[in-house]
Write a protein that holds these residues in place. Structure first.
Motif, short mmCIF file in Angstrom:
data_model
loop_
_atom_site.label_atom_id
_atom_site.label_comp_id
_atom_site.label_asym_id
_atom_site.label_seq_id
_atom_site.Cartn_x
_atom_site.Cartn_y
_atom_site.Cartn_z
N PRO A 161 -9.67 56.56 -1.02
CA PRO A 161 -9.74 56.64 -2.48
C PRO A 161 -9.74 58.09 -2.93
N ASN A 162 -9.46 58.29 -4.21
CA ASN A 162 -9.42 59.66 -4.74
C ASN A 162 -10.77 60.34 -4.62
N ARG A 163 -11.84 59.57 -4.90
CA ARG A 163 -13.19 60.14 -4.85
C ARG A 163 -14.12 59.19 -4.10
N PRO A 164 -14.08 59.22 -2.76
CA PRO A 164 -14.89 58.27 -1.98
C PRO A 164 -16.38 58.37 -2.26
N GLU A 165 -16.84 59.53 -2.74
CA GLU A 165 -18.28 59.71 -2.96
C GLU A 165 -18.81 58.84 -4.10
N ILE A 166 -17.94 58.32 -4.97
CA ILE A 166 -18.40 57.51 -6.09
C ILE A 166 -18.40 56.02 -5.77
N LEU A 167 -18.02 55.66 -4.55
CA LEU A 167 -17.98 54.25 -4.17
C LEU A 167 -19.23 53.86 -3.40
N SER A 168 -19.77 52.69 -3.74
CA SER A 168 -20.84 52.07 -2.96
C SER A 168 -20.21 50.96 -2.12
N SER A 169 -20.89 50.55 -1.06
CA SER A 169 -20.28 49.54 -0.19
C SER A 169 -21.35 48.73 0.53
N ARG A 170 -20.93 47.55 0.98
CA ARG A 170 -21.76 46.70 1.83
C ARG A 170 -20.87 46.11 2.93
N HIS A 171 -21.46 45.92 4.09
CA HIS A 171 -20.78 45.24 5.18
C HIS A 171 -20.90 43.74 4.98
N LEU A 172 -19.77 43.02 5.09
CA LEU A 172 -19.78 41.57 4.91
C LEU A 172 -19.80 40.84 6.25
N PHE A 173 -18.83 41.11 7.11
CA PHE A 173 -18.83 40.54 8.45
C PHE A 173 -17.83 41.29 9.32
N SER A 174 -17.94 41.07 10.62
CA SER A 174 -17.02 41.71 11.57
C SER A 174 -16.11 40.65 12.19
N ASP A 175 -15.01 41.10 12.73
CA ASP A 175 -14.02 40.20 13.31
C ASP A 175 -13.24 40.97 14.36
N GLU A 176 -12.32 40.31 15.04
CA GLU A 176 -11.44 40.96 15.99
C GLU A 176 -10.04 40.38 15.84
N PHE A 177 -9.05 41.09 16.33
CA PHE A 177 -7.67 40.62 16.27
C PHE A 177 -7.32 39.81 17.51
N VAL A 178 -6.47 38.81 17.33
CA VAL A 178 -5.96 38.02 18.44
C VAL A 178 -4.44 37.92 18.32
N LEU A 179 -3.80 37.72 19.46
CA LEU A 179 -2.36 37.47 19.49
C LEU A 179 -2.17 35.97 19.42
N VAL A 180 -1.39 35.51 18.45
CA VAL A 180 -1.22 34.07 18.25
C VAL A 180 0.21 33.65 18.54
N ALA A 181 0.33 32.39 18.99
CA ALA A 181 1.63 31.79 19.28
C ALA A 181 1.51 30.29 19.05
N ALA A 182 2.64 29.62 18.98
CA ALA A 182 2.63 28.16 18.86
C ALA A 182 2.00 27.57 20.12
N LEU A 183 1.30 26.46 19.95
CA LEU A 183 0.59 25.84 21.07
C LEU A 183 1.54 25.48 22.21
N ASP A 184 2.77 25.12 21.88
CA ASP A 184 3.74 24.73 22.91
C ASP A 184 4.59 25.90 23.41
N ASN A 185 4.23 27.13 23.03
CA ASN A 185 4.96 28.30 23.51
C ASN A 185 4.36 28.71 24.87
N ASP A 186 4.89 28.10 25.94
CA ASP A 186 4.32 28.30 27.27
C ASP A 186 4.52 29.70 27.82
N ALA A 187 5.41 30.48 27.20
CA ALA A 187 5.66 31.84 27.68
C ALA A 187 4.53 32.79 27.35
N VAL A 188 3.70 32.42 26.39
CA VAL A 188 2.56 33.27 26.01
C VAL A 188 1.34 32.80 26.78
#
Length: 317
Positions: A161-188
């Motif tokens: 942001p232009n002025r990060p010092e004027i922003l307040s914040s709260r943590h909501l939740f954490s997550d992680e990334f996964v690689l997704v494919a069709a269930l029948d995609n046997d190559a993955v």
């Protein structure tokens, strides 16, 4: 009312003129006639000894003085509004108000729907407007157009942001990334290598058409990456495309878990290192004395923790 020779009502006109860069649009915004807005502009020009708006080509642009005043005037009006309403009590059961929140489509799935469910039960007259997350979302929070912006904390580093010092914040939740494919995609498979991953057609999400996701920012840094078969504007569309094809994609784990059964999807760990996701809620610090705003911030945090508790982070995809 006048202050040092200035009619204070003109501050509202000044804000509209500087924001819209058009007498016509400013008049429409304030529901006044165009001649009335033109008269206000002339008074402001005379008082400030500056044209404020200058014609450049076929449109008007702000003068340097106009640009300088733009943020300050908006900030002043927002502070006045906050102060005037700071002593009010807030009863969510009877209050009528609209909160505008920028978030991605996948966060609308994960958090927006539970928030709507909560509002129907405990605050039926509170309206909740979801605005698409975009490159300018932080700016719109700073200028008072948005009440909140929900995005990953890492976004502050990649799109500060232009002025990060004027922003307040709260943590909501954490997550992680996964690689997704069709269930029948046997190559993955769970032991997929990065080289194998690069051989698959890849579906990439671009928020608002041009806003890259964190995995795709990381992929851009690699010497080699999968060929992008398609760009789509929401992670949900990406999942639907993956479900019906041999393509793959990288998405947040919680979103995958929400849709995996009916879309017949599977997930494996991505074959490259990706940092965890920390979904954060940002707002302007000026709202600290606004009890209604504080109530909605609490609702966002409590609903996020209830809908997606921390122990869910360890669930295997």
């Amino acid at each position: 009312m006048h202050f040092q020779g200035l009619n204070l009502n003109l501050l509202v006109s000044l804000d509209a003129l500087l924001s819209e860069k058009s007498v016509t649009r400013a008049a429409v915004r304030l529901h006044v006639t165009q001649p009335a807005m033109s008269a206000s502009l002339q008074q402001l020009r005379q008082y400030l000894s500056d044209p404020l708006l200058e014609k450049v080509g076929r449109q008007f642009e702000l003068t340097p003085r106009g640009k300088e005043l733009s943020v300050s005037v908006k900030e002043l009006l927002l502070r006045i509004n906050t102060v005037l309403h700071s002593g009010e009590t807030f009863d969510p059961g009877t209050a009528s108000r609209t909160f505008k929140v920028a978030m991605s489509a996948h966060m609308a799935d994960l958090l927006g729907v539970p928030i709507i469910r909560q509002l129907i039960q405990i605050a039926p007259n509170i309206n909740f407007q979801i605005i698409d997350l975009a490159i300018d979302s932080f700016r719109r929070v700073e200028e008072g157009e948005l009440d909140f912006c929900i995005t990953v904390g890492e976004r502050v580093e990649n799109n500060p942001p232009n002025r990060p010092e004027i922003l307040s914040s709260r943590h909501l939740f954490s997550d992680e990334f996964v690689l997704v494919a069709a269930l029948d995609n046997d190559a993955v498979t769970a032991d997929i290598s990065y080289e194998q991953f690069c051989e698959f057609p890849y579906i990439e999400v671009r928020f608002s058409g041009n806003f890259m996701s964190l995995p795709d920012i990381e992929l851009e840094r690699q010497p080699r990456r999968p060929r992008v078969q398609a760009w789509m504007t929401t992670s949900q569309n990406v999942l639907a495309a993956v479900s019906a094809t041999q393509a793959v994609a990288i998405v947040p784990s919680r979103l995958f878990r929400l849709h995996r059964e009916y879309l017949k999807l599977k997930s494996v760990a991505p074959p490259l290192k990706l940092a965890p996701i920390h979904q954060m809620c940002f707002w302007h610090a000026r709202n600290a004395i606004d009890v209604g705003h504080e109530w909605f911030a609490d609702l966002l945090e409590e609903t996020a923790r209830s809908a997606w508790p921390a122990e869910a982070d360890t669930e295997t995809a």
